[in-house]
Write an enzyme that holds these catalytic residues in place. Structure first.
Site, PDB file in Angstrom:
ATOM      1  N   ASN A  10      62.967  55.083  49.501  1.00 38.59           N
ATOM      2  CA  ASN A  10      61.986  55.607  49.921  1.00 38.59           C
ATOM      3  C   ASN A  10      62.173  55.175  51.533  1.00 38.59           C
ATOM      4  O   ASN A  10      62.031  53.902  51.996  1.00 38.59           O
ATOM      5  CB  ASN A  10      60.518  54.710  49.516  1.00 38.59           C
ATOM      6  CG  ASN A  10      59.308  55.078  50.335  1.00 38.59           C
ATOM      7  OD1 ASN A  10      59.200  55.942  51.123  1.00 38.59           O
ATOM      8  ND2 ASN A  10      58.207  54.554  49.807  1.00 38.59           N
ATOM      9  N   ARG A  93      61.583  59.718  47.737  1.00 38.44           N
ATOM     10  CA  ARG A  93      60.231  60.129  47.944  1.00 38.44           C
ATOM     11  C   ARG A  93      60.266  60.930  49.258  1.00 38.44           C
ATOM     12  O   ARG A  93      60.831  60.433  50.382  1.00 38.44           O
ATOM     13  CB  ARG A  93      59.480  58.711  48.202  1.00 38.44           C
ATOM     14  CG  ARG A  93      57.906  59.062  48.638  1.00 38.44           C
ATOM     15  CD  ARG A  93      57.339  57.827  49.501  1.00 38.44           C
ATOM     16  NE  ARG A  93      56.102  58.136  49.854  1.00 38.44           N
ATOM     17  CZ  ARG A  93      55.247  57.500  50.721  1.00 38.44           C
ATOM     18  NH1 ARG A  93      56.150  56.677  51.364  1.00 38.44           N
ATOM     19  NH2 ARG A  93      54.195  57.880  50.999  1.00 38.44           N
ATOM     20  N   HIS A 181      50.400  60.423  49.123  1.00 38.66           N
ATOM     21  CA  HIS A 181      50.116  59.373  48.093  1.00 38.66           C
ATOM     22  C   HIS A 181      50.325  59.821  46.627  1.00 38.66           C
ATOM     23  O   HIS A 181      49.621  59.207  45.804  1.00 38.66           O
ATOM     24  CB  HIS A 181      49.083  58.413  48.244  1.00 38.66           C
ATOM     25  CG  HIS A 181      49.265  57.540  49.377  1.00 38.66           C
ATOM     26  ND1 HIS A 181      48.274  57.478  50.244  1.00 38.66           N
ATOM     27  CD2 HIS A 181      50.088  56.939  50.133  1.00 38.66           C
ATOM     28  CE1 HIS A 181      48.394  56.752  51.257  1.00 38.66           C
ATOM     29  NE2 HIS A 181      49.886  56.436  51.032  1.00 38.66           N
ATOM     30  N   ARG A 241      47.204  54.150  61.792  1.00 39.05           N
ATOM     31  CA  ARG A 241      46.698  55.617  61.977  1.00 39.05           C
ATOM     32  C   ARG A 241      45.209  55.578  62.160  1.00 39.05           C
ATOM     33  O   ARG A 241      44.565  54.818  61.470  1.00 39.05           O
ATOM     34  CB  ARG A 241      47.187  56.443  60.696  1.00 39.05           C
ATOM     35  CG  ARG A 241      48.726  56.759  60.991  1.00 39.05           C
ATOM     36  CD  ARG A 241      49.262  57.439  59.584  1.00 39.05           C
ATOM     37  NE  ARG A 241      49.636  56.328  58.766  1.00 39.05           N
ATOM     38  CZ  ARG A 241      50.068  56.618  57.473  1.00 39.05           C
ATOM     39  NH1 ARG A 241      49.957  57.957  57.132  1.00 39.05           N
ATOM     40  NH2 ARG A 241      50.680  55.740  56.832  1.00 39.05           N
ATOM     41  N   GLU A 379      55.440  53.438  42.561  1.00 36.00           N
ATOM     42  CA  GLU A 379      56.101  54.860  43.105  1.00 36.00           C
ATOM     43  C   GLU A 379      57.609  54.936  42.485  1.00 36.00           C
ATOM     44  O   GLU A 379      57.915  56.259  42.163  1.00 36.00           O
ATOM     45  CB  GLU A 379      55.662  55.078  44.394  1.00 36.00           C
ATOM     46  CG  GLU A 379      54.587  55.212  44.919  1.00 36.00           C
ATOM     47  CD  GLU A 379      54.319  54.949  46.572  1.00 36.00           C
ATOM     48  OE1 GLU A 379      53.794  55.860  46.864  1.00 36.00           O
ATOM     49  OE2 GLU A 379      54.756  53.799  46.721  1.00 36.00           O
TER      50      GLU A 379
END
Length: 397
Positions: A10, A93, A181, A241, A379
């Site tokens: 990732n 990812r 996600h 963000r 993940e």
């Protein structure tokens, strides 16, 4: 026959997360770690081997100047621990798959070229994801390189939750709500099948709360709606963000304040969210410890937006059977979970204070009509599962 080795990567703008899995009868994670501070003067490597500490050290700036340099560090660690560098597959990812990629794929040159066109839609992630792909291909030229997409899980959205009120040609050209996600949500759904199969078949809202934050409305294991949209800027406020924003603000900054598109991009992606509101940090732990007015207001705004979205998603689902918290904040910040759920008795939500503070898997009270869970997302495991499936389909031995 030796067990297959699957490496997951990732690659982000400032970090490289990795995990190594052995594929025998089952997938077994043997190593997990991350290099933080890529491109800085003091990058840091942490890794664990079968649950035990393996590395916790500061690296030289040149050791992690970019994803390729960082991957060389990971490769060295693999060689030192396993005595070999054979890797059968590398699962990556990839944040944005747009319309073309609705499932994991084997990466070739055409796939890379297609994904490069999506860099403007995920500028904090996509270029670094692809840098990791190139670095892994050079490090493991014989390994199968596999792309796993954060957007793929959300391609089941109904049209009304997938579109914007723009002329139809924009939707046809791909301007639509993608959601992100997805690998985390996919893993959580799989875990809920094990720990709460009745709720997994029902109506769930899953909250992935961390430096990146989003929520997903899920019915019968399928994504119905997401708080994120065309890009990973939309929805909840995040570490740096902005989250949901009146598009008129962007027009004002461009037209009246004379900001360039690049400056607005930098503002909304890197200097907004919890960091911008608090003027201090994007780290929830630091904000809670600071106790300043600005830090408390940043936390209050974060919680309020989650609560607004929870009510909206309950409406989208026509009711609610379960809530799941995951991600760094969702899994560890019991105060945030408590504040999010407070006052939702009218919806049937009641936390058990002791279970919540202990971060147990089930944190709702026995009498709660809506069951509330904490699931540690993974993940990397989801990427490894997809990679193993593609390896098997290719008949690699």
């Amino acid at each position: 026959m030796r067990e297959r080795q699957i490496l997951t990567l990732n690659s982000g703008s400032s970090s490289l997360k990795f995990a190594l899995f052995e594929q025998g009868a089952d997938l077994v994670e043997t190593m997990r770690g991350q290099i933080e501070g890529l491109g800085t003067a003091s990058p840091h490597l942490q890794a664990r081997m079968r649950g035990d500490a393996l590395a916790d050290e500061r690296l030289g700036a040149a050791d992690a100047a970019d994803p390729e340099a960082a991957l060389r560090v990971v490769l060295g660690l693999l060689q030192r621990v396993t005595g070999r560098e054979a890797v059968d597959a590398v699962g990556h990812r990839i944040v944005h798959g747009c319309l073309a990629f609705d499932r994991p794929v084997v990466i070739d040159d055409d796939v890379v070229r297609s994904l490069e066109t999506l860099n403007p839609l995920a500028p904090l992630h996509q270029p670094h994801n692809l840098a990791g792909v190139r670095a892994a291909h050079r490090a493991f030229p014989e390994a199968l390189q596999i792309a796993c997409f954060d957007t793929a899980f959300h391609r089941s959205h109904p049209w009304v939750n997938d579109t914007y009120a723009l002329p139809r040609e924009f939707y046809d050209a791909g301007v639509r709500r993608y959601g992100f996600h997805g690998l985390s949500y996919e893993y959580v759904v799989a875990r809920m099948k094990e720990v709460a199969p009745r709720e997994e078949k029902g109506r769930m809202v899953v909250m992935h709360l961390g430096n990146g934050a989003s929520m997903c409305a899920i019915r019968d294991g399928q994504s119905i709606g997401s708080s994120m949209g065309f890009t990973a800027l939309d929805g909840l406020p995040m570490g740096t963000r902005c989250g949901q924003l009146d598009p008129g603000v962007v027009l004002y900054l461009l037209q009246e304040k004379g900001m360039t598109a690049e400056a607005v991009t930098d503002l909304l992606y890197n200097h907004a969210g919890l960091k911008g509101l608090s003027g201090l940090s994007q780290d929830m732990r630091e904000l809670e410890a600071a106790g300043t007015v600005e830090a408390m207001q940043a936390i209050a705004y974060f919680v309020d937006r989650i609560r607004r979205e929870l009510g909206a998603m309950a409406a989208v689902l026509s009711g609610l059977d379960a809530i799941v918290f995951c991600g760094g904040i969702g899994e560890h910040a019991w105060q945030i979970r408590e504040r999010v759920c407070a006052g939702f008795g009218w919806l049937g939500i009641a936390l058990d204070a002791g279970r919540n503070r202990a971060s147990e898997t089930l944190i709702s009270s026995d009498g709660s009509a809506v069951r509330v869970f904490v699931i540690n997302t993974n993940e990397e495991m989801m990427i490894a599962r997809h990679s193993a499936a593609l390896l098997a389909s290719r008949g690699n031995d």
